[in-house]
Scaffold this motif. Structure first.
Motif, PDB file in Angstrom:
ATOM      1  N   ILE A  79     -12.214  28.618   4.234  1.00 28.10           N
ATOM      2  CA  ILE A  79     -14.133  28.577   5.143  1.00 28.10           C
ATOM      3  C   ILE A  79     -13.871  27.245   6.311  1.00 28.10           C
ATOM      4  N   ARG A  80     -13.639  25.436   5.569  1.00 23.10           N
ATOM      5  CA  ARG A  80     -13.678  25.088   6.717  1.00 23.10           C
ATOM      6  C   ARG A  80     -12.897  24.107   5.549  1.00 23.10           C
ATOM      7  N   GLN A  81     -12.837  22.638   6.883  1.00 23.83           N
ATOM      8  CA  GLN A  81     -12.474  21.532   6.929  1.00 23.83           C
ATOM      9  C   GLN A  81     -13.390  21.360   6.359  1.00 23.83           C
ATOM     10  N   LEU A  82     -13.741  20.067   5.699  1.00 23.36           N
ATOM     11  CA  LEU A  82     -15.316  19.087   5.222  1.00 23.36           C
ATOM     12  C   LEU A  82     -14.190  17.755   5.648  1.00 23.36           C
ATOM     13  N   GLY A  83     -13.654  17.143   5.479  1.00 22.49           N
ATOM     14  CA  GLY A  83     -13.270  15.605   6.257  1.00 22.49           C
ATOM     15  C   GLY A  83     -11.748  15.048   5.582  1.00 22.49           C
ATOM     16  N   GLN A  84     -11.518  14.260   6.079  1.00 21.79           N
ATOM     17  CA  GLN A  84     -10.062  13.564   6.704  1.00 21.79           C
ATOM     18  C   GLN A  84      -9.970  12.259   5.389  1.00 21.79           C
ATOM     19  N   GLY A  85      -9.466  11.627   4.735  1.00 18.73           N
ATOM     20  CA  GLY A  85      -9.314  10.266   4.825  1.00 18.73           C
ATOM     21  C   GLY A  85      -7.786  10.043   4.649  1.00 18.73           C
ATOM     22  N   TYR A 129     -10.478  20.219   2.176  1.00 16.14           N
ATOM     23  CA  TYR A 129     -11.731  21.800   2.581  1.00 16.14           C
ATOM     24  C   TYR A 129     -12.829  22.731   1.241  1.00 16.14           C
ATOM     25  N   VAL A 130     -13.213  23.084   2.043  1.00 13.69           N
ATOM     26  CA  VAL A 130     -13.976  24.377   1.203  1.00 13.69           C
ATOM     27  C   VAL A 130     -13.248  25.484   1.085  1.00 13.69           C
ATOM     28  N   ALA A 131     -12.860  26.151   0.307  1.00 11.00           N
ATOM     29  CA  ALA A 131     -12.178  27.474   0.124  1.00 11.00           C
ATOM     30  C   ALA A 131     -12.784  28.129  -0.902  1.00 11.00           C
ATOM     31  N   GLU A 132     -12.942  30.031  -0.459  1.00  8.98           N
ATOM     32  CA  GLU A 132     -12.636  30.349  -1.928  1.00  8.98           C
ATOM     33  C   GLU A 132     -11.413  31.009  -2.458  1.00  8.98           C
ATOM     34  N   ASP A 133     -11.653  30.905  -3.414  1.00 14.25           N
ATOM     35  CA  ASP A 133     -10.948  31.106  -4.714  1.00 14.25           C
ATOM     36  C   ASP A 133     -10.921  32.835  -5.316  1.00 14.25           C
ATOM     37  N   ALA A 183     -32.324  20.043   6.194  1.00 13.06           N
ATOM     38  CA  ALA A 183     -31.147  21.038   7.012  1.00 13.06           C
ATOM     39  C   ALA A 183     -30.839  21.956   5.785  1.00 13.06           C
ATOM     40  N   LEU A 184     -30.366  22.676   6.285  1.00 12.51           N
ATOM     41  CA  LEU A 184     -30.685  24.441   6.110  1.00 12.51           C
ATOM     42  C   LEU A 184     -28.869  25.392   5.976  1.00 12.51           C
ATOM     43  N   VAL A 185     -28.516  25.095   4.759  1.00  7.68           N
ATOM     44  CA  VAL A 185     -27.134  25.415   5.077  1.00  7.68           C
ATOM     45  C   VAL A 185     -26.907  26.938   4.328  1.00  7.68           C
ATOM     46  N   VAL A 186     -26.497  27.786   4.760  1.00  9.97           N
ATOM     47  CA  VAL A 186     -25.442  28.908   4.018  1.00  9.97           C
ATOM     48  C   VAL A 186     -24.065  29.168   3.882  1.00  9.97           C
ATOM     49  N   LEU A 187     -23.674  28.994   2.148  1.00 11.99           N
ATOM     50  CA  LEU A 187     -22.211  29.304   2.361  1.00 11.99           C
ATOM     51  C   LEU A 187     -21.987  30.359   1.033  1.00 11.99           C
ATOM     52  N   THR A 188     -20.845  31.405   2.479  1.00 12.60           N
ATOM     53  CA  THR A 188     -20.213  32.393   1.882  1.00 12.60           C
ATOM     54  C   THR A 188     -18.899  32.865   2.209  1.00 12.60           C
ATOM     55  N   GLY A 189     -18.083  33.429   1.111  1.00  9.88           N
ATOM     56  CA  GLY A 189     -17.555  34.041   0.377  1.00  9.88           C
ATOM     57  C   GLY A 189     -17.137  35.214   0.483  1.00  9.88           C
ATOM     58  N   ALA A 190     -16.822  36.451   1.498  1.00  8.07           N
ATOM     59  CA  ALA A 190     -16.674  37.409   0.926  1.00  8.07           C
ATOM     60  C   ALA A 190     -17.455  38.303   0.080  1.00  8.07           C
ATOM     61  N   GLY A 191     -19.008  38.085   0.732  1.00 10.10           N
ATOM     62  CA  GLY A 191     -19.697  38.880   0.138  1.00 10.10           C
ATOM     63  C   GLY A 191     -21.104  37.390  -0.809  1.00 10.10           C
ATOM     64  N   LEU A 238     -20.302  29.535  11.407  1.00  8.69           N
ATOM     65  CA  LEU A 238     -19.830  28.346  10.828  1.00  8.69           C
ATOM     66  C   LEU A 238     -17.890  28.225  11.520  1.00  8.69           C
ATOM     67  N   SER A 239     -17.364  29.092  12.087  1.00  7.01           N
ATOM     68  CA  SER A 239     -16.590  29.273  12.322  1.00  7.01           C
ATOM     69  C   SER A 239     -16.149  28.739  13.972  1.00  7.01           C
ATOM     70  N   ARG A 240     -17.238  29.106  14.531  1.00  8.98           N
ATOM     71  CA  ARG A 240     -17.977  29.378  15.972  1.00  8.98           C
ATOM     72  C   ARG A 240     -18.200  27.883  16.220  1.00  8.98           C
ATOM     73  N   ARG A 241     -18.836  27.050  15.507  1.00 11.43           N
ATOM     74  CA  ARG A 241     -19.510  26.119  15.126  1.00 11.43           C
ATOM     75  C   ARG A 241     -18.387  24.983  15.146  1.00 11.43           C
ATOM     76  N   GLN A 242     -17.216  25.228  14.235  1.00  4.59           N
ATOM     77  CA  GLN A 242     -15.701  24.851  14.520  1.00  4.59           C
ATOM     78  C   GLN A 242     -15.160  24.506  15.146  1.00  4.59           C
ATOM     79  N   GLN A 243     -14.697  25.992  16.055  1.00  2.67           N
ATOM     80  CA  GLN A 243     -13.798  25.663  17.186  1.00  2.67           C
ATOM     81  C   GLN A 243     -14.071  24.775  18.290  1.00  2.67           C
TER      82      GLN A 243
END
Length: 563
Positions: free
Chosen positions: A40-46, A52-56, A366-374, A421-426
């Motif tokens: 879904i998106r990268q969260l961080g790097q160490g 990453y946040v991912a949809e199972d 802050a208002l964040v909405v997380l979706t994955g396939a509905g 989310l994708s546009r902001r990340q790009q």
């Protein structure tokens, strides 16, 4: 589309490895790993990989955290050993069944391109890490109270006792790796990635993902036996926890609290706590492991009672971390849920006299909405009231307004959350800044919703769509501003210091004949075209003010390059 490695080398978006240094590049949004986890998106790097946040897709589209371990090794035997240790540690993580430790889902090895990657899937944690909580306190001139730190110790020491009973040593305890979970206000110990359990004697656990080659454990937080000799004991974790407590109490990094030449902590100078707590912390911080407490349970027995047990309060509402991530204080949040309504204390941002102040007037949290396939996970985030600073109005020569090209009707496309989310990340726009900006626009447009929480119910569908519509429009305007990638990345970090530098450069002739007055005029001309009607001198420092600075920074860059 371009993607960047940690050294900021530009690469084609289709590349998996940096063509300049060979570093693995981030997994792409939408990419499916192991035919199961959709990124879904990268969260961080160490230091040891990315998160990453991912949809199972095998678990009813459940949202999880996917942690990547990408060892930079050359020899096949080293890779095989890394795999063995990774699998062994994954087995250990499976045994960790504690309510204050993220649940382990799965481990996998995948081949991407010509190289092997190891991944861990775990629960995400909805909350703020203690580094972020401390930053919020410091923005108001405060730190954690002794009572709050004692409460934290009392709540996290039983977790250490549990993992130590299983012969697991965390080795990387710090404010970054403790998250205050919103659902119950309990601290959660995170970052149990397999690489964190590798023994120091193995040479391949160095990595090039970090700016500098990094040993396990953060400098200042890890004891000497861990950093210098690669040895760890259960009370090595107790040492790191004590350092964490001092950092939260003082608001200063360990290096500012410790005399490395004499091996002494600055008790009574930088560190001022009650005699009882000082005694406990001193024993936890003993140089020799044999002089420290043997177990977490023994610390608990000596720890004084907290006179107050209130959970930390977020003084400034912003997007928070809720990840199981390898380091990274600035890691982004996917899901943020605010239970307590807070009031934002506002302050001005220093600017030139005719332009100051940019008053903070956040219209909402802050208002964040997380979706994955509905699947929706909707944030309940509201500020009931916002205090504002009254500033005298300043009469300025008005620059003629230019018709706003963005006011023309656009397409009626339905910009859903994934697209936003994708546009902001790009565009590589920082999520904290972006969310605050959208909230500001949303609550300004709908002031009647102050104190009203959005839900995942169907009746709030229209409001959710409107929030994302506003977010899409904002992305359009930022694109219209024609900012470089570097400038966009810095949104949220601009300050008066930047303006002072530009003014000094103009005065010294580094900008040629270009003056600071011309910079102000050009910046406002572009800014007013994008955001007409914003009152000059009262721009929100967290939102509109950042865009003003970004436009100015871009203009200075163009002047310097002669464009």
């Amino acid at each position: 589309m371009q993607v960047y490695c940690s050294k900021q080398h530009a690469n084609n978006g289709s590349n998996r490895f940096c063509t300049h240094c060979g570093e693995p590049l981030p997994l792409a949004v939408g990419q499916v790993v192991d035919n199961r986890y959709r990124i879904i998106r990268q969260l961080g790097q160490g230091g040891f990989g990315r998160t990453y946040v991912a949809e199972d897709r095998n678990q009813s589209h459940q949202i999880c955290v996917l942690k990547e371990f990408a060892p930079q090794v050359q020899q096949q035997q080293d890779l095989q050993k890394a795999k063995e240790l990774f699998e062994r540690e994954a087995n250990v993580l499976k045994k960790l069944q504690h309510p204050q430790i993220p649940r382990f889902h799965a481990s996998l090895q995948v081949k991407i391109g010509s190289k092997d990657f190891f991944l861990l899937a775990q629960d995400y944690v909805d909350g703020d890490n203690y580094s972020q909580l401390l930053e919020q306190r410091q923005s108001q001139g405060k730190t954690f109270s002794e009572e709050e730190v004692i409460t934290l110790l009392r709540q996290i020491l039983p977790v250490l006792s549990y993992i130590h009973s299983l012969d697991v040593v965390h080795r990387d305890i710090s404010p970054d790796n403790l998250i205050l979970r919103r659902s119950d206000n309990l601290p959660v110990l995170i970052d149990f990635g397999g690489v964190k359990q590798l023994p120091a004697s193995q040479g391949f656990w160095f990595t090039k993902l970090a700016v500098n080659n990094t040993l396990l454990g953060k400098k200042g937080y890890a004891p000497e036996e861990q950093l210098r000799q690669g040895k760890v004991f259960v009370n090595s974790d107790l040492y790191s926890l004590a350092v964490t407590a001092l950092v939260l109490l003082t608001g200063k990094e360990p290096q500012k609290l410790y005399d490395s030449y004499q091996g002494l902590w600055y008790w009574g100078k930088e560190i001022n706590v009650s005699a009882k707590l000082e005694s406990v912390l001193k024993k936890m911080l003993a140089y020799k492991p044999s002089d420290r407490y043997e177990t977490a349970d023994k610390v608990l027995r000596d720890l004084p009672l907290a006179t107050a047990t209130k959970a930390p309060t977020a003084y400034v509402t912003k997007l928070k971390t809720m990840i199981v991530a390898p380091g990274g204080r600035r890691a982004n949040t996917l899901v943020s849920k605010v239970r307590n309504k807070t009031q934002l204390i506002t302050k001005t941002i220093p600017l030139p006299g005719w332009l100051r102040p940019f008053a903070v007037s956040l219209g909402g949290t802050a208002l964040v909405v997380l979706t994955g396939a509905g699947t929706w996970a909707v944030v309940n985030a509201v500020i009931t009231s916002v205090s504002s600073i009254k500033v005298p109005s300043i009469s300025l020569p008005q620059i003629p307004q230019i018709p706003n090209p963005l006011s023309k009707p656009g397409s009626n496309k339905n910009t859903n959350n994934t697209q936003v989310l994708s546009r902001r990340q790009q565009l590589e726009i920082p999520e904290v800044f972006f969310t605050q900006m959208v909230d500001n626009l949303f609550y300004t447009k709908k002031p009647e919703l102050q104190g009203r929480s959005l839900t995942s119910k169907s009746e709030d569908g229209g409001l959710r769509d409107e929030w994302y519509s506003i977010a899409g429009d904002l992305l359009d305007k930022i694109e219209q501003a024609d900012l470089s990638t570097v400038t966009r990345r810095n949104l949220g970090n601009y300050s008066q210091k930047d303006y002072d530098i530009w003014r000094q450069e103009a005065r010294s002739g580094q900008l040629g004949d270009y003056t600071i007055n011309q910079l102000n005029k050009d910046t406002y001309q572009k800014f007013d075209r994008l955001f007409p009607g914003q009152e000059r001198g009262k721009l929100n420092q967290k939102t509109y003010g950042q865009i003003w600075y970004a436009i100015a920074a871009e203009q200075v860059s163009k002047v310097k390059s002669g464009k």
